[in-house]
Design an enzyme around this catalytic site. Sequence first.
Site, short mmCIF file in Angstrom:
data_model
loop_
_atom_site.label_atom_id
_atom_site.label_comp_id
_atom_site.label_asym_id
_atom_site.label_seq_id
_atom_site.Cartn_x
_atom_site.Cartn_y
_atom_site.Cartn_z
N ILE A 19 0.28 17.94 -27.04
CA ILE A 19 -0.35 16.64 -27.15
C ILE A 19 0.93 15.84 -26.02
CG2 ILE A 19 -0.68 14.32 -28.01
CD1 ILE A 19 -0.69 16.17 -30.80
N ASP A 38 12.37 19.08 -23.49
CA ASP A 38 11.99 20.00 -24.45
C ASP A 38 12.61 21.31 -24.53
OD1 ASP A 38 9.69 21.90 -25.31
OD2 ASP A 38 8.33 20.41 -25.43
N LYS A 95 5.59 21.81 -36.37
CA LYS A 95 4.36 21.03 -37.03
C LYS A 95 3.77 22.06 -37.94
CE LYS A 95 1.42 22.27 -33.27
NZ LYS A 95 0.45 22.09 -32.35
N ASN A 110 15.08 20.09 -38.09
CA ASN A 110 14.80 19.71 -36.67
C ASN A 110 14.18 18.50 -36.47
OD1 ASN A 110 14.51 20.53 -33.86
ND2 ASN A 110 12.21 20.74 -34.08
N SER A 135 1.33 11.16 -38.52
CA SER A 135 0.17 11.99 -38.89
C SER A 135 -0.64 11.47 -39.98
CB SER A 135 0.65 13.50 -39.22
OG SER A 135 -0.27 14.23 -40.02
N TYR A 161 6.43 19.58 -44.10
CA TYR A 161 6.31 18.89 -42.79
C TYR A 161 5.87 17.67 -42.91
CZ TYR A 161 3.16 17.33 -38.73
OH TYR A 161 2.74 16.79 -38.03
N LYS A 165 7.40 13.56 -41.76
CA LYS A 165 6.70 12.50 -41.01
C LYS A 165 6.75 11.08 -41.86
CE LYS A 165 5.32 14.65 -37.53
NZ LYS A 165 5.80 14.35 -36.24
N PHE A 191 -5.44 11.99 -36.38
CA PHE A 191 -6.17 12.57 -37.58
C PHE A 191 -6.03 13.89 -37.02
CE2 PHE A 191 -7.24 10.07 -41.04
CZ PHE A 191 -6.27 8.82 -40.71
N LEU A 213 -8.27 24.93 -37.34
CA LEU A 213 -9.79 25.30 -37.33
C LEU A 213 -10.10 25.87 -35.87
CD1 LEU A 213 -12.52 25.74 -38.71
CD2 LEU A 213 -13.10 23.39 -38.21
N ASP A 311 -6.17 21.43 -49.28
CA ASP A 311 -6.99 20.77 -48.43
C ASP A 311 -7.90 19.84 -49.31
OD1 ASP A 311 -6.86 22.13 -46.02
OD2 ASP A 311 -8.47 23.69 -46.59
P1 NAD Z 1 3.82 21.25 -29.95
O1 NAD Z 1 4.41 22.07 -30.68
O2 NAD Z 1 2.81 21.93 -28.92
O3 NAD Z 1 4.69 20.37 -29.18
C1 NAD Z 1 5.87 20.10 -29.61
C2 NAD Z 1 7.17 19.93 -28.52
O4 NAD Z 1 8.30 19.89 -29.05
C3 NAD Z 1 6.92 21.78 -28.36
O5 NAD Z 1 6.87 21.94 -26.70
C4 NAD Z 1 8.40 22.11 -28.71
O6 NAD Z 1 9.17 23.08 -27.77
C5 NAD Z 1 9.30 20.92 -28.42
N1 NAD Z 1 10.21 20.80 -29.34
C6 NAD Z 1 10.24 21.09 -30.99
N2 NAD Z 1 11.79 20.89 -31.31
C7 NAD Z 1 12.36 20.42 -30.17
C8 NAD Z 1 13.71 20.08 -30.11
N3 NAD Z 1 14.53 20.03 -31.36
N4 NAD Z 1 14.15 19.79 -28.83
C9 NAD Z 1 13.17 19.46 -27.94
N5 NAD Z 1 11.86 20.09 -28.09
C10 NAD Z 1 11.48 20.42 -29.22
O7 NAD Z 1 2.82 20.30 -31.01
P2 NAD Z 1 1.79 19.13 -30.57
O8 NAD Z 1 0.50 19.52 -31.32
O9 NAD Z 1 1.80 18.62 -29.35
O10 NAD Z 1 2.50 17.85 -31.57
C11 NAD Z 1 3.27 16.88 -31.01
C12 NAD Z 1 3.89 16.03 -32.17
O11 NAD Z 1 2.59 15.59 -32.69
C13 NAD Z 1 4.34 16.80 -33.37
O12 NAD Z 1 5.57 15.82 -33.67
C14 NAD Z 1 3.46 16.81 -34.61
O13 NAD Z 1 4.01 17.03 -35.74
C15 NAD Z 1 2.77 15.47 -33.95
N6 NAD Z 1 1.29 15.83 -34.67
C16 NAD Z 1 0.64 16.70 -34.45
C17 NAD Z 1 -0.70 17.11 -34.85
C18 NAD Z 1 -1.66 18.29 -34.34
O14 NAD Z 1 -2.49 18.68 -35.35
N7 NAD Z 1 -1.45 19.03 -33.23
C19 NAD Z 1 -1.19 16.23 -35.94
C20 NAD Z 1 -0.46 15.25 -36.33
C21 NAD Z 1 1.04 14.85 -35.71
N1 UFG Z 2 -10.32 25.32 -41.79
C1 UFG Z 2 -11.03 26.48 -42.22
N2 UFG Z 2 -10.62 27.95 -41.46
C2 UFG Z 2 -9.63 28.01 -40.95
C3 UFG Z 2 -8.88 26.86 -40.64
C4 UFG Z 2 -9.13 25.59 -41.11
O1 UFG Z 2 -12.30 26.47 -42.76
O2 UFG Z 2 -9.32 29.15 -40.59
C5 UFG Z 2 -10.57 24.18 -42.37
C6 UFG Z 2 -9.93 23.56 -43.21
O3 UFG Z 2 -10.09 23.77 -44.74
C7 UFG Z 2 -10.15 22.23 -43.16
C8 UFG Z 2 -10.67 22.03 -41.66
O4 UFG Z 2 -10.95 23.40 -41.19
O5 UFG Z 2 -11.06 21.58 -44.07
C9 UFG Z 2 -9.48 21.55 -40.82
O6 UFG Z 2 -8.29 22.24 -40.85
P1 UFG Z 2 -7.22 22.06 -39.84
O7 UFG Z 2 -6.05 23.21 -40.33
O8 UFG Z 2 -7.62 22.19 -38.50
O9 UFG Z 2 -6.56 20.57 -40.01
P2 UFG Z 2 -6.12 19.81 -41.36
O10 UFG Z 2 -7.01 18.71 -41.40
O11 UFG Z 2 -5.69 20.92 -42.76
O12 UFG Z 2 -4.51 19.56 -40.84
C10 UFG Z 2 -4.41 18.41 -40.20
C11 UFG Z 2 -3.34 18.40 -39.26
C12 UFG Z 2 -1.91 18.54 -39.88
C13 UFG Z 2 -1.93 17.83 -40.94
C14 UFG Z 2 -2.88 17.89 -41.92
C15 UFG Z 2 -2.92 16.93 -43.26
O13 UFG Z 2 -3.58 19.52 -38.41
O14 UFG Z 2 -0.82 18.45 -38.89
O15 UFG Z 2 -4.31 17.45 -41.22
O16 UFG Z 2 -2.96 15.65 -42.74
F1 UFG Z 2 -0.52 17.98 -41.58
#
Ligand code: NAD
Ligand code: UFG
Length: 354
Positions: A19, A38, A95, A110, A135, A161, A165, A191, A213, A311
């Site tokens: 992101i 990073d 994450k 962390n 999140s 995790y 948050k 989301f 997914l 889930d």
């Molecule tokens: P990501 O892992 O791709 O990016 C996180 C980055 O932070 C990585 O490049 C990692 O190297 C760096 N990092 C981790 N710990 C560090 C540290 N101590 N010092 C410096 N760098 C560090 O994850 P993302 O999907 O881009 O998510 C970014 C943020 O959004 C995270 O905080 C995650 O929890 C939050 N978030 C992500 C999702 C999702 O589904 N991707 C959903 C909700 C919230």
């Molecule tokens: N799913 C499958 N097969 C897979 C992976 C996922 O059927 O191999 C389904 C899951 O059961 C769920 C949907 O696809 O119904 C989405 O699953 P994800 O794992 O992609 O996403 P989640 O909604 O479970 O997770 C998200 C964020 C997390 C967060 C979580 C709870 O990715 O960061 O919501 O809020 F913690």
Amino acid sequence: MECEGNMSRILITGGAGFIGSHTTLTLLGAGYDVIIVDNLSNSSHKAVDAIGALALRETGKQFTFYEGDVADGAFLRTVFEKNKIDAVIHFAGFKAVGESVAKPAKYYVNNLLTTLTLLNTMKEFGVTGFVFSSSATVYSDPGITQYDESTTRVGRASSPYGTTKVIQEWILEDIAKSGDLLLKVISLRYFNPVGAHSSGEIGESPQGIPNNLTPFITQVAVGKRDFLSVFGDDYPTPDGTCIRDYIHVTDLAEAHYLAVKRLLETNDLPEFDGINIGSGKGYSVFEVIAAFDKAVGKKIPYKVVSRRDGDLAEFTAKTEKAQKLLGFTTKLTIGDMAKDAWNWQSKHPNGFDE
Ligand code: NAD
Ligand code: UFG
């Protein structure tokens, strides 16, 4: 390398990640200067190079990159000393929901230390604007399907995790409301972020077996995995599979731009605002598979298996607050998410590792 420029300078922690990289491009495109910190724990030099090349091509600008740990106070201080930072977007953290159950200490240390160290350093340098990566998981299971921001945040989320948050939001809210650091926080509760940059040059590059997914689907489509396991088709939803609110990462990046802009340009902001970032519309697992069937041009093989622990049947965002405070609405569709995720995966079957 020092940044030159007249615009505000934004520190993006975790900017080499999924992101953060897309947000970097959006901010550079909007004219901001960007500093990325990073430690590459979930990224790589190849990713940084790819983001840099794309940034130059798309915006004519470059970011400043520091490799290091946000939890390392001495290191972070040097970054603030060398760059006058106007606001921070804090993505850095771990994450993976499943790993956090197996290794909670890794996650608490962390995720909390990065935030606390950042706050200390911001205090020292008088930086007050803070956008936090939160999140939907902070809402845990309130027994409803569509959440607004008044939905109670529980003490314990459904995973360590998620609990990091919740705790980080509490820390940020308490400090901001105390007036101590003059902190202004916008906590964006994402989301389900999916998709990739439309160029196909950057995207999600999970290490090992994907937990989520859509990266799993694209790895099946590219032939790295045989089939998708659909976790349950006996939920109380129209087709029996779980419903989620998917948001394209490019739309999500735009939400961060709007949040930073609000912090920098609006007077009399509340000290802390939690804001949902989703589309407001839910799609079932089968509907997501259908979108990828279309984008890929062939059927994604899948098998229905038993439910995955933890889930929920359905969760989506109420989006009025994002619209009202940030002027944010999503523009990209589930079809765009599938098309762009597939474009990235098909061009880079091994993510950044090739
Ligand atoms: P990501 O892992 O791709 O990016 C996180 C980055 O932070 C990585 O490049 C990692 O190297 C760096 N990092 C981790 N710990 C560090 C540290 N101590 N010092 C410096 N760098 C560090 O994850 P993302 O999907 O881009 O998510 C970014 C943020 O959004 C995270 O905080 C995650 O929890 C939050 N978030 C992500 C999702 C999702 O589904 N991707 C959903 C909700 C919230
Ligand atoms: N799913 C499958 N097969 C897979 C992976 C996922 O059927 O191999 C389904 C899951 O059961 C769920 C949907 O696809 O119904 C989405 O699953 P994800 O794992 O992609 O996403 P989640 O909604 O479970 O997770 C998200 C964020 C997390 C967060 C979580 C709870 O990715 O960061 O919501 O809020 F913690």
